[in-house]
Structure formats: structure tokens, C-alpha cells
Write a protein that holds these residues in place. Structure first.
Motif, PDB file in Angstrom:
ATOM      1  N   ARG B 152       8.814   2.856   1.236  1.00  0.00           N
ATOM      2  CA  ARG B 152       8.404   4.129   0.622  1.00  0.00           C
ATOM      3  C   ARG B 152       7.358   3.913  -0.470  1.00  0.00           C
ATOM      4  NH1 ARG B 152      14.204   6.219  -1.031  1.00  0.00           N
ATOM      5  NH2 ARG B 152      14.353   3.971  -1.401  1.00  0.00           N
ATOM      6  N   VAL B 153       7.326   2.693  -1.036  1.00  0.00           N
ATOM      7  CA  VAL B 153       6.368   2.440  -2.124  1.00  0.00           C
ATOM      8  C   VAL B 153       5.437   1.257  -1.860  1.00  0.00           C
ATOM      9  CG1 VAL B 153       7.652   3.533  -4.005  1.00  0.00           C
ATOM     10  CG2 VAL B 153       8.171   1.154  -3.381  1.00  0.00           C
ATOM     11  N   TYR B 154       5.686   0.508  -0.766  1.00  0.00           N
ATOM     12  CA  TYR B 154       4.817  -0.637  -0.475  1.00  0.00           C
ATOM     13  C   TYR B 154       4.642  -0.739   1.038  1.00  0.00           C
ATOM     14  CZ  TYR B 154       2.685  -5.246  -1.198  1.00  0.00           C
ATOM     15  OH  TYR B 154       1.800  -6.299  -1.265  1.00  0.00           O
ATOM     16  N   SER B 155       3.417  -0.646   1.473  1.00  0.00           N
ATOM     17  CA  SER B 155       3.147  -0.862   2.896  1.00  0.00           C
ATOM     18  C   SER B 155       1.693  -1.271   3.057  1.00  0.00           C
ATOM     19  CB  SER B 155       3.454   0.398   3.713  1.00  0.00           C
ATOM     20  OG  SER B 155       2.752   1.496   3.208  1.00  0.00           O
ATOM     21  N   HIS B 156       1.392  -1.950   4.167  1.00  0.00           N
ATOM     22  CA  HIS B 156       0.048  -2.479   4.394  1.00  0.00           C
ATOM     23  C   HIS B 156      -0.436  -3.262   3.174  1.00  0.00           C
ATOM     24  CE1 HIS B 156       0.116  -0.063   7.974  1.00  0.00           C
ATOM     25  NE2 HIS B 156       0.308   1.030   7.262  1.00  0.00           N
ATOM     26  N   ASN B 157       0.482  -4.032   2.571  1.00  0.00           N
ATOM     27  CA  ASN B 157       0.154  -4.880   1.426  1.00  0.00           C
ATOM     28  C   ASN B 157      -0.402  -4.123   0.226  1.00  0.00           C
ATOM     29  OD1 ASN B 157       0.840  -7.508   2.664  1.00  0.00           O
ATOM     30  ND2 ASN B 157      -0.817  -6.964   4.067  1.00  0.00           N
ATOM     31  N   ARG B 158       0.089  -2.894   0.049  1.00  0.00           N
ATOM     32  CA  ARG B 158      -0.322  -2.100  -1.111  1.00  0.00           C
ATOM     33  C   ARG B 158       0.854  -1.321  -1.690  1.00  0.00           C
ATOM     34  NH1 ARG B 158      -5.431  -1.076  -2.478  1.00  0.00           N
ATOM     35  NH2 ARG B 158      -6.995  -2.060  -1.169  1.00  0.00           N
ATOM     36  N   TRP B 159       0.902  -1.274  -2.996  1.00  0.00           N
ATOM     37  CA  TRP B 159       1.830  -0.374  -3.662  1.00  0.00           C
ATOM     38  C   TRP B 159       1.273   1.047  -3.590  1.00  0.00           C
ATOM     39  CZ3 TRP B 159       6.496  -1.848  -4.959  1.00  0.00           C
ATOM     40  CH2 TRP B 159       6.766  -3.163  -5.367  1.00  0.00           C
ATOM     41  N   HIS B 160       2.147   2.022  -3.391  1.00  0.00           N
ATOM     42  CA  HIS B 160       1.723   3.433  -3.488  1.00  0.00           C
ATOM     43  C   HIS B 160       2.915   4.221  -4.022  1.00  0.00           C
ATOM     44  CE1 HIS B 160       3.832   3.549   0.377  1.00  0.00           C
ATOM     45  NE2 HIS B 160       3.088   2.512   0.708  1.00  0.00           N
ATOM     46  N   PHE B 161       2.833   4.505  -5.313  1.00  0.00           N
ATOM     47  CA  PHE B 161       3.971   5.097  -6.013  1.00  0.00           C
ATOM     48  C   PHE B 161       3.856   6.624  -6.142  1.00  0.00           C
ATOM     49  CE2 PHE B 161       3.755   0.781  -8.103  1.00  0.00           C
ATOM     50  CZ  PHE B 161       4.960   0.307  -7.620  1.00  0.00           C
ATOM     51  N   GLU B 162       2.730   7.189  -5.708  1.00  0.00           N
ATOM     52  CA  GLU B 162       2.428   8.589  -6.001  1.00  0.00           C
ATOM     53  C   GLU B 162       3.572   9.540  -5.587  1.00  0.00           C
ATOM     54  OE1 GLU B 162       0.517   6.448  -4.536  1.00  0.00           O
ATOM     55  OE2 GLU B 162      -1.159   6.196  -5.931  1.00  0.00           O
ATOM     56  N   ALA B 163       4.100   9.350  -4.392  1.00  0.00           N
ATOM     57  CA  ALA B 163       5.065  10.317  -3.852  1.00  0.00           C
ATOM     58  C   ALA B 163       6.457  10.185  -4.467  1.00  0.00           C
ATOM     59  CB  ALA B 163       5.151  10.158  -2.327  1.00  0.00           C
ATOM     60  N   THR B 164       6.764   9.021  -4.993  1.00  0.00           N
ATOM     61  CA  THR B 164       8.118   8.779  -5.511  1.00  0.00           C
ATOM     62  C   THR B 164       8.055   8.079  -6.866  1.00  0.00           C
ATOM     63  OG1 THR B 164       8.123   6.734  -4.212  1.00  0.00           O
ATOM     64  CG2 THR B 164       9.311   8.617  -3.265  1.00  0.00           C
ATOM     65  N   PRO B 165       7.679   8.845  -7.913  1.00  0.00           N
ATOM     66  CA  PRO B 165       7.497   8.236  -9.239  1.00  0.00           C
ATOM     67  C   PRO B 165       8.758   7.521  -9.747  1.00  0.00           C
ATOM     68  CG  PRO B 165       7.368  10.646  -9.328  1.00  0.00           C
ATOM     69  CD  PRO B 165       7.340  10.268  -7.900  1.00  0.00           C
ATOM     70  N   GLU B 166       9.945   7.961  -9.296  1.00  0.00           N
ATOM     71  CA  GLU B 166      11.167   7.300  -9.758  1.00  0.00           C
ATOM     72  C   GLU B 166      11.300   5.903  -9.163  1.00  0.00           C
ATOM     73  OE1 GLU B 166      10.920   9.611  -7.547  1.00  0.00           O
ATOM     74  OE2 GLU B 166      12.384   9.339  -5.925  1.00  0.00           O
ATOM     75  N   LEU B 167      10.484   5.604  -8.165  1.00  0.00           N
ATOM     76  CA  LEU B 167      10.520   4.257  -7.574  1.00  0.00           C
ATOM     77  C   LEU B 167       9.378   3.374  -8.071  1.00  0.00           C
ATOM     78  CD1 LEU B 167      11.626   4.896  -3.861  1.00  0.00           C
ATOM     79  CD2 LEU B 167      13.014   4.301  -5.854  1.00  0.00           C
ATOM     80  N   ARG B 168       8.661   3.832  -9.086  1.00  0.00           N
ATOM     81  CA  ARG B 168       7.655   2.946  -9.673  1.00  0.00           C
ATOM     82  C   ARG B 168       8.309   1.710 -10.273  1.00  0.00           C
ATOM     83  NH1 ARG B 168       4.777   6.608 -13.915  1.00  0.00           N
ATOM     84  NH2 ARG B 168       6.857   7.564 -13.829  1.00  0.00           N
ATOM     85  N   THR B 169       7.630   0.600 -10.225  1.00  0.00           N
ATOM     86  CA  THR B 169       8.114  -0.588 -10.926  1.00  0.00           C
ATOM     87  C   THR B 169       7.966  -0.360 -12.427  1.00  0.00           C
ATOM     88  OG1 THR B 169       5.916  -1.535 -10.599  1.00  0.00           O
ATOM     89  CG2 THR B 169       7.648  -2.237  -9.077  1.00  0.00           C
ATOM     90  N   CYS B 170       8.549  -1.260 -13.218  1.00  0.00           N
ATOM     91  CA  CYS B 170       8.424  -1.082 -14.656  1.00  0.00           C
ATOM     92  C   CYS B 170       8.196  -2.412 -15.363  1.00  0.00           C
ATOM     93  CB  CYS B 170       9.601  -0.305 -15.225  1.00  0.00           C
ATOM     94  SG  CYS B 170      11.217  -0.680 -14.550  1.00  0.00           S
ATOM     95  N   HIS B 171       7.805  -2.318 -16.609  1.00  0.00           N
ATOM     96  CA  HIS B 171       7.362  -3.461 -17.396  1.00  0.00           C
ATOM     97  C   HIS B 171       8.132  -3.418 -18.704  1.00  0.00           C
ATOM     98  CE1 HIS B 171       3.798  -3.740 -14.690  1.00  0.00           C
ATOM     99  NE2 HIS B 171       4.041  -2.439 -14.577  1.00  0.00           N
ATOM    100  N   TYR B 172       8.806  -4.513 -19.009  1.00  0.00           N
ATOM    101  CA  TYR B 172       9.656  -4.487 -20.189  1.00  0.00           C
ATOM    102  C   TYR B 172       8.873  -4.832 -21.456  1.00  0.00           C
ATOM    103  CZ  TYR B 172      13.776  -4.968 -23.077  1.00  0.00           C
ATOM    104  OH  TYR B 172      14.719  -4.793 -24.065  1.00  0.00           O
TER     105      TYR B 172
END
Lengths: 202, 202
Positions: B152-172
Motif C-alpha cells: 500500500r505504501v511501497y511498490s515498483h521500488n518507490r515509497w508512495h504515502f499519499e493515500a495512507t498518511p497513517e502508514l508513513r514512516t517516521c523519524h525519531y
């Protein structure tokens, strides 16, 4: 973008926090009159106090040669507004061109190390190499001997990008694609559920 | 959040791209019937092919003991929706509690390694330790032997978070503060200005 009046010291024992969120970095180096600059996505903190960082620098690069010869390097964080230059210094070769001149990069002299630092970044580490066997894996370990950050986006040991989104740090993906550092959020640690042997007896 | 049906293989030679933007990670480990889980901000790629990563794991931790004993570990990327648990497993001690039970963490078995992997993450690396002297600096080098990501967030070797912001990665950052991964943007490398000895003669 002019950050010259905004550089403010960051307490060394807390300075790795600048790098903790995994932004892309730029390495500057100089030895014997020759200087170079390259971007490095693979850089992270290694210890808090004394602060240490570890950066992957390919053994075939001019940067690596200069860093090994001088024992020092500058590590800095570019902002979104500097992403074009970040890509440029990461995809060109310092053996062939003087990247500082070619990309019109403004520099200032390091305080503790004799290396050009990039004026148009938002955080800076001056680093001394810790000679180590890990270099055979291209891992360059270093102690941070000076750290400072742009007070418009970092103060009281905190990043705050809200007012100046063009000064947000960025995170490199591949092929010229970056992510800007996104919105901050805070969470509370979940208290552990009471389970197993640590459960209080009813 | 249920990612069970969304795990899709990522080509090993390109899998370090999942980690390139510097997100926070979670390390899972198991040896001799004992398992643990801890978060790790200090993790980065080390090489492309074969893919390698390097993670700082403090020598005093249970995770380190399990990783050294078994020679394997799971490395996974939590999404924004999993940040509370990420903080929880990073601020509690596996010697004192079973964190999987205490924080109600769903797991599945690694494919190549006998380690529990966290079901509710968005990217996973199964890693085999490369024994090395760098461990004295708490640097654990490892080869990635399997990699997969949430389609849902990674395909064809690319991240795509637009549709599911709750699945974005995060940075501590520190103290329970994170950044979400922000908006993507693309830049073109600046062609170098014509300077110095490389200038074509008029």
C-alpha cells in the motif's frame, strides 16, 4: 538564503540529536590545498558523549582520500532549499571539477578543523576521524569536536521548522527524489499491560 | 492496522532504498526460546548488493545478547500509526518484561531467519550478522537475506504515502518526539558551471 548570522552553538553532549532523524548530509573535506564536497545519505550518530558519528564514504572517492589524509571532515545538513545542490555534489566527481566553484557554493572556515563548511546549510558538525578497522567497510568513525545549527530552525535543543518550511531538513531516497522532513508529533510510551509472572496477584 | 495481506517481496539488490531516507527502525531478535524487541534510530544502509545494513545496538542490551548468540535479527520500519509502540519498546527493558505480550505486538515468523517479525510495520529486513571487530563500537554489520514491504505504501521500488498518511514512516528525534516522513519532491542535478581548467576554449 543566508544563514551567516544564524549559526548558533549546540552543546556537544546533545549535538547528535541534530542527526537523529536521519536526514541526508553533505561531507566537506580538505587536505594540502585541495578541497572537496559530496553528499552522504548514509550517516548516523554513534554515541552521545563524547559525540560520535559514523559515515559511509566509499574508498574510491576523492573525499575519502582527503579525509584519510587530513583526519578531519565537515558534516552538514542541507535544507530543502539546498536539495538541488545536494544532488549535484552527490552526482559529480571532485577529481574532474572543483564542485565549490562549479555549483557556486558559499563556504566558511571550520572553527576547530581546517575544512570549508557550507554556509547555506542548517546544521554543522566538525569531525575528527577515529582511525579504526571499520574503514575497510567504508565506515568512517569520527568524534564531533564542534556543532552548531541555524537558530531559525533549531534552538533549545529542538528542531522547529514550522515558520520556515524551506529550511526543513531532507531525506534522500534515490534518483533525485527526496522527502522533506514532515510534521512533528509526540507520543507517550504505553504503560506495559500487566502480564505473566509480573502480574499482581488478585 | 492489518498489513498481513500487503507484504510484498522487494528485490534484494534494491532493498536498501527502503531505509535510505533515515527512518526509525525496530529490531527483533530471538535465541534459545527467548525473544525481544527494541527500537533503533541509529540504523542505515552499508552496501547495495549484496545488501548490507549497520545498526548501533548497545552491548548492554538483551537484544545485543540475543543477536550475538543467534547471528540474526529482524529490522523493520514502523509507521506513524505504530509510533506509540515504537517508543514503548525503546523505553522498556526486555529483561524485566515480555514486550511482545506487554504491548500486544502481533508477529509472524521470518522466512529466512527464526525471529519474530512485527506484523504492524510497513517494511521488513531479515538480517544475518557479519561478525566484525566494529562490534566493539556497538556497530552490528549485517547482510539482508530477505526484504519485503507493505504494497500500500511501497511498490515498483518507490515509497508512495499519499493515500495512507497513517502508514508513513517516521523519524525519531528525542523524548517521545518524532517527525513523520514529509512530502516527496524531485530535483534535477545542476549542470556544473563552466569554470577553471575544464572550460572550453572560445
Amino acid at each position: 538564503m543566508n544563514t551567516d548570522n544564524h549559526r548558533q552553538d549546540v552543546e556537544l553532549a546533545r549535538c547528535t540529536r541534530l542527526l537523529n532523524h536521519g536526514p541526508v548530509t553533505i561531507v566537506t573535506s580538505q587536505h594540502d590545498g585541495r578541497a572537496n564536497v559530496m553528499s552522504a545519505s548514509w550517516a548516523m550518530p554513534l554515541d552521545f558523549d563524547p559525540p560520535k558519528v559514523v559515515v559511509v564514504i566509499d574508498s574510491h572517492t576523492l573525499t575519502r582520500r582527503l579525509v584519510e589524509a587530513s583526519g578531519v571532515f565537515g558534516l552538514q545538513l542541507p535544507a530543502v532549499a539546498f536539495a538541488r545542490q545536494t544532488l549535484a555534489v552527490g552526482t559529480s566527481n571532485g577529481v574532474e571539477i572543483d564542485k565549490f566553484a562549479a555549483f557556486d557554493l558559499r563556504t566558511f572556515r571550520g572553527r576547530q578543523i581546517d575544512v570549508p563548511m557550507l554556509a547555506d546549510c542548517v546544521a554543522w558538525f566538525e569531525c575528527k576521524v577515529i582511525p579504526d578497522d571499520a574503514q575497510r567497510h567504508d565506515l568512517i568513525l569520527a568524534e564531533v569536536v564542534a556543532a552548531y545549527a541555524d537558530s531559525r530552525v533549531y534552538s533549545h535543543n529542538r528542531w522547529h521548522f514550522e515558520a520556515t518550511p524551506e529550511l526543513r531538513t531532507c531525506h534522500y531516497v534515490a534518483g533525485g527524489t527526496f522527502f522533506a522532513t514532515g510534521e512533528p508529533f509526540e507520543v507517550q510510551a504505553t504503560p506495559p499491560a500487566v502480564t505473566g509472572s509480573s502480574a499482581p496477584q488478585p
